[in-house]
Design a protein around this motif. Sequence first.
Motif, PDB file in Angstrom:
ATOM      1  N   VAL A 145      65.158  50.713  38.981  1.00 51.71           N
ATOM      2  CA  VAL A 145      66.216  50.782  38.027  1.00 51.71           C
ATOM      3  C   VAL A 145      66.367  49.719  36.938  1.00 51.71           C
ATOM      4  O   VAL A 145      67.096  49.932  36.012  1.00 51.71           O
ATOM      5  N   PHE A 146      65.150  48.688  37.175  1.00 53.36           N
ATOM      6  CA  PHE A 146      65.064  47.531  36.352  1.00 53.36           C
ATOM      7  C   PHE A 146      64.293  48.053  35.191  1.00 53.36           C
ATOM      8  O   PHE A 146      63.042  47.881  35.412  1.00 53.36           O
ATOM      9  N   LYS A 147      64.824  48.114  33.999  1.00 53.00           N
ATOM     10  CA  LYS A 147      64.112  48.253  32.827  1.00 53.00           C
ATOM     11  C   LYS A 147      63.342  47.140  32.126  1.00 53.00           C
ATOM     12  O   LYS A 147      62.296  47.373  31.423  1.00 53.00           O
ATOM     13  N   THR A 148      63.941  45.908  32.462  1.00 50.78           N
ATOM     14  CA  THR A 148      63.609  44.778  31.530  1.00 50.78           C
ATOM     15  C   THR A 148      62.126  44.179  32.151  1.00 50.78           C
ATOM     16  O   THR A 148      61.645  43.261  31.504  1.00 50.78           O
ATOM     17  N   TYR A 149      61.695  44.641  33.386  1.00 51.91           N
ATOM     18  CA  TYR A 149      60.522  43.916  34.089  1.00 51.91           C
ATOM     19  C   TYR A 149      59.158  44.694  33.895  1.00 51.91           C
ATOM     20  O   TYR A 149      59.106  45.716  33.961  1.00 51.91           O
ATOM     21  N   THR A 150      58.260  43.865  33.339  1.00 53.22           N
ATOM     22  CA  THR A 150      57.203  44.323  32.873  1.00 53.22           C
ATOM     23  C   THR A 150      56.105  43.805  33.918  1.00 53.22           C
ATOM     24  O   THR A 150      56.099  42.588  33.776  1.00 53.22           O
ATOM     25  N   LYS A 151      55.202  44.470  34.625  1.00 46.28           N
ATOM     26  CA  LYS A 151      54.170  43.883  35.765  1.00 46.28           C
ATOM     27  C   LYS A 151      53.186  43.001  34.865  1.00 46.28           C
ATOM     28  O   LYS A 151      52.701  43.623  34.081  1.00 46.28           O
ATOM     29  N   PRO A 152      53.408  41.505  35.088  1.00 46.83           N
ATOM     30  CA  PRO A 152      52.273  40.529  34.666  1.00 46.83           C
ATOM     31  C   PRO A 152      50.809  41.072  34.714  1.00 46.83           C
ATOM     32  O   PRO A 152      50.577  41.606  36.023  1.00 46.83           O
ATOM     33  N   GLU A 153      49.773  40.629  33.877  1.00 48.56           N
ATOM     34  CA  GLU A 153      48.432  41.025  33.940  1.00 48.56           C
ATOM     35  C   GLU A 153      48.089  40.544  35.400  1.00 48.56           C
ATOM     36  O   GLU A 153      47.195  40.864  36.360  1.00 48.56           O
ATOM     37  N   GLU A 154      48.748  39.196  35.932  1.00 50.55           N
ATOM     38  CA  GLU A 154      48.194  38.301  37.057  1.00 50.55           C
ATOM     39  C   GLU A 154      48.674  39.078  38.291  1.00 50.55           C
ATOM     40  O   GLU A 154      48.204  38.658  39.409  1.00 50.55           O
ATOM     41  N   ARG A 155      49.452  40.315  38.407  1.00 49.10           N
ATOM     42  CA  ARG A 155      49.837  41.070  39.447  1.00 49.10           C
ATOM     43  C   ARG A 155      49.127  42.165  39.304  1.00 49.10           C
ATOM     44  O   ARG A 155      49.791  43.122  40.177  1.00 49.10           O
ATOM     45  N   THR A 156      48.052  42.487  38.715  1.00 49.22           N
ATOM     46  CA  THR A 156      47.216  43.753  38.869  1.00 49.22           C
ATOM     47  C   THR A 156      45.996  43.489  39.495  1.00 49.22           C
ATOM     48  O   THR A 156      45.416  42.520  39.339  1.00 49.22           O
ATOM     49  N   SER A 157      45.545  44.351  40.290  1.00 49.07           N
ATOM     50  CA  SER A 157      44.195  44.247  41.065  1.00 49.07           C
ATOM     51  C   SER A 157      43.001  44.635  40.213  1.00 49.07           C
ATOM     52  O   SER A 157      43.174  45.386  39.280  1.00 49.07           O
ATOM     53  N   PHE A 158      41.934  44.148  40.544  1.00 49.83           N
ATOM     54  CA  PHE A 158      40.630  44.451  39.572  1.00 49.83           C
ATOM     55  C   PHE A 158      39.370  44.549  40.568  1.00 49.83           C
ATOM     56  O   PHE A 158      39.469  44.251  41.528  1.00 49.83           O
ATOM     57  N   ASP A 159      38.362  45.048  39.894  1.00 47.58           N
ATOM     58  CA  ASP A 159      37.099  45.799  40.840  1.00 47.58           C
ATOM     59  C   ASP A 159      36.456  44.420  40.764  1.00 47.58           C
ATOM     60  O   ASP A 159      36.255  43.497  40.123  1.00 47.58           O
ATOM     61  N   HIS A 160      35.860  44.332  42.141  1.00 45.68           N
ATOM     62  CA  HIS A 160      34.974  43.133  42.327  1.00 45.68           C
ATOM     63  C   HIS A 160      33.440  43.418  41.423  1.00 45.68           C
ATOM     64  O   HIS A 160      33.242  44.393  41.212  1.00 45.68           O
ATOM     65  N   PRO A 161      33.339  42.350  40.680  1.00 43.06           N
ATOM     66  CA  PRO A 161      32.281  42.365  39.423  1.00 43.06           C
ATOM     67  C   PRO A 161      30.901  43.134  40.024  1.00 43.06           C
ATOM     68  O   PRO A 161      30.324  43.579  39.345  1.00 43.06           O
ATOM     69  N   GLU A 162      30.505  42.636  41.232  1.00 36.32           N
ATOM     70  CA  GLU A 162      29.211  43.174  41.803  1.00 36.32           C
ATOM     71  C   GLU A 162      29.208  44.658  42.342  1.00 36.32           C
ATOM     72  O   GLU A 162      28.256  45.048  42.847  1.00 36.32           O
ATOM     73  N   LEU A 163      30.358  45.157  42.378  1.00 42.33           N
ATOM     74  CA  LEU A 163      30.439  46.533  42.783  1.00 42.33           C
ATOM     75  C   LEU A 163      30.693  47.461  41.963  1.00 42.33           C
ATOM     76  O   LEU A 163      30.905  48.819  42.319  1.00 42.33           O
ATOM     77  N   VAL A 164      31.093  47.077  40.535  1.00 42.33           N
ATOM     78  CA  VAL A 164      31.324  48.119  39.688  1.00 42.33           C
ATOM     79  C   VAL A 164      29.963  49.084  39.437  1.00 42.33           C
ATOM     80  O   VAL A 164      29.081  48.751  39.068  1.00 42.33           O
ATOM     81  N   ASN A 165      30.383  50.319  39.384  1.00 40.87           N
ATOM     82  CA  ASN A 165      29.225  51.600  39.209  1.00 40.87           C
ATOM     83  C   ASN A 165      28.202  51.481  40.021  1.00 40.87           C
ATOM     84  O   ASN A 165      27.310  51.522  39.676  1.00 40.87           O
ATOM     85  N   LYS A 166      28.483  50.848  41.195  1.00 40.88           N
ATOM     86  CA  LYS A 166      27.364  50.653  42.146  1.00 40.88           C
ATOM     87  C   LYS A 166      27.617  51.287  43.691  1.00 40.88           C
ATOM     88  O   LYS A 166      28.965  51.237  44.023  1.00 40.88           O
ATOM     89  N   ARG A 167      26.830  51.790  44.391  1.00 36.68           N
ATOM     90  CA  ARG A 167      26.886  52.239  45.677  1.00 36.68           C
ATOM     91  C   ARG A 167      27.356  51.097  46.505  1.00 36.68           C
ATOM     92  O   ARG A 167      26.444  50.052  46.432  1.00 36.68           O
ATOM     93  N   VAL A 168      28.301  50.832  47.227  1.00 31.64           N
ATOM     94  CA  VAL A 168      28.565  49.598  48.155  1.00 31.64           C
ATOM     95  C   VAL A 168      27.605  49.437  49.251  1.00 31.64           C
ATOM     96  O   VAL A 168      27.298  48.295  49.168  1.00 31.64           O
ATOM     97  N   THR A 169      27.093  50.417  49.558  1.00 34.24           N
ATOM     98  CA  THR A 169      25.958  50.347  50.498  1.00 34.24           C
ATOM     99  C   THR A 169      24.771  49.741  50.207  1.00 34.24           C
ATOM    100  O   THR A 169      24.116  48.828  50.892  1.00 34.24           O
ATOM    101  N   ASP A 170      24.405  49.898  48.992  1.00 32.47           N
ATOM    102  CA  ASP A 170      23.011  49.524  48.363  1.00 32.47           C
ATOM    103  C   ASP A 170      23.561  47.933  48.033  1.00 32.47           C
ATOM    104  O   ASP A 170      22.389  47.068  48.333  1.00 32.47           O
ATOM    105  N   VAL A 171      24.505  47.537  47.574  1.00 31.01           N
ATOM    106  CA  VAL A 171      24.780  46.208  47.539  1.00 31.01           C
ATOM    107  C   VAL A 171      24.954  45.387  48.438  1.00 31.01           C
ATOM    108  O   VAL A 171      24.293  44.198  48.576  1.00 31.01           O
TER     109      VAL A 171
END
Length: 689
Positions: free
Chosen positions: A307-333
Amino acid sequence: MSNQFNPRDVTWLAFNERVLQEAMDENVPLHLRIRFLGIFSNNLDEFFRVRVAGLKRAMDFKDKFITESFYQQPTKILQQINEVVIKQQQNFSKTWKKIQLEMADQKIFIKTAANLTEEQKIFVSAYFDETVESNVIPILLHENSPMPYLRDKSLYLGIAMRKKEFHYESKYAIIEIPSRVVGRFVLLPSQDKNEKNVMLLEDVIAFNLPHIFSYFGYDDFVSHCFKVTKDAEFDLDNDIKTTLAEKIEKGIRSRRKGKPTRFVFDREMDKALLEFLIRKLHLTKKDSIIPGGKIHNFRHFMDFPEVFKTYTKPEERTSFDHPELVNKRVTDVIQKTDILLTFPYHKYTPVIDLLRESAMDPDVKSIQITAYRLASNSKIVNALINAVRNGKEVTVMLELRARFDEESNLEWKQILEQEGVKVLVGIPNKKVHAKLCVIKKRVHNKTIQYGFVSTGNFNEKTAKIYGDHLLMTSDRGIMADINKVFNVLRKPKTDITAALKSCKSLLVCPQFMREKIILHIDREIEEAKAGRKAEMIIKTNSLSDRSLIEKLYEAATAGVIIKLIVRGIYCAVNQKDFKQKIQAISIVDEYLEHARVMYFYNKGNEDIYISSADWMTRNLDYRIEAAAKITQKNLKKEVKDLLEIQLNDNVKARILDKKLRNEYVNAGKTEFRSQIETYHYLKNKIPKE
């Protein structure tokens, strides 16, 4: 001798106070402060269900207990606990009152039966009739009848009923609040669109008491909440004719009959009703009878409505893709290079993707994985089931004795076995806490193995809020050792010591991890005595193992630089004869610091491990645990850098000392918050487009 250690349970309460500090901190967003109050309450519930219950049982076995608890008498510790908890409860109540004022500034209100508008009264009556009433079972209490069974973790409404013409004659009743079924919070209508009104389920019921008891003719009702915390421990019998699963089921049933360890009540409760309940529950002055505020079972507030409208989740609290696994098969990497995932900064997706890829890969023959606490709708389990359906041999080591997850793990056992998964349930008297996975495939008559080792559970839900490391690797030594662990788990009657002794790449428990840690510390001691650089950094959730603490004391006396990052229990105390004082901090922030890491300077060769084991006797001697050595140069630097970032925290780090004052680290004018800095450090590794 006792002043050389802080009592384990008192240091745990100091940790929970750090959680409460987050709720008290006005710089923390309001919705998170409410969540921290919920975490504090949930932590305290489990503490009373397990530790306080254990202390009360230990009073019958004083000699044994004193040895394990650094010469502290159980009665003395229980007295300290009660004093600390009552003080914390007072701070909790003050904090909640302050938060409610701040909520009011945002036009968010907690409504009770006394302050509803006419429109809201109609809504609450209708909501009760349609949703709540069928789940409400009033129980009348009588002086000469036994107290009905009260469920642990449940919240109860204690009711005193009178007729106005006979005001001095009271009848008592209780109602279990059906929050498990209905939910704890009800959003009420409001004429002001900018206003949010929330009502607790117990207040919905309290408003409808005249309706519930209408056939008794009472017209005066006073109601207040209370709860009973019970001993959560259960013993497994030695009947060789029953399986471990059957013993666990029996233990869960017996837990429901556990002795009360705490009675918490609204301090405004009707005095006669309070005395009646205490008498009926057979509570005495030795028991923890704790007056509190109006609201109990605050753990539900971890899921307070958005119910808290004033809170916007900061960028620092968002998860991101590991750079070496983007668009790649994890098995191959990971067949080419090791990958270190650091949650919740990195997304958990690659772990699930690897299992999904393995489920579909025709060359994959088998998957072996440990499971301790799984997510409620586990994508891990779905991937494993798909693997079985695609003809793979899947083995899951499912720890049925994971505390408070016993019932859900029994359900998972049934689901997995129905799908054809081979479920292992561990070794007698030793929990399996290691976080391991090995995948085997056959390509051109050659066996290829890869998998992962983690500091945290394979649980995609908690990975969003728990800080952990997971190493994805195809290292032959690590995979060989994981196979050895699973071979032991398949044959629980095997001599564990002999079977695990040959592990070379993993440090394993019981026994061998402790031995290796001591060897590492001894090496640093030798270097310090020779006047050369000697340093170790240990990050763990808890530090209470006496022999390792004494080994740290020996190292500090020799001049080894010791830096500790300990989230929770911390029993060590700096001594006067230390050549180098132990630097110890605890970080409590939005994410739960859960990773275990060990760093030893080792003459500049730097040995670094990530581990599932805390520095506690139960982990090192009575569990199957595993630590993996980080060998890849870039990853060693990364882990060391992350440790240094945490050691430099001067916003959320507290000093761990003998007095347990939880004073913040104040070093430097520039704020340095490690969880935010960790995000930027890892995000900066992503190549710029």
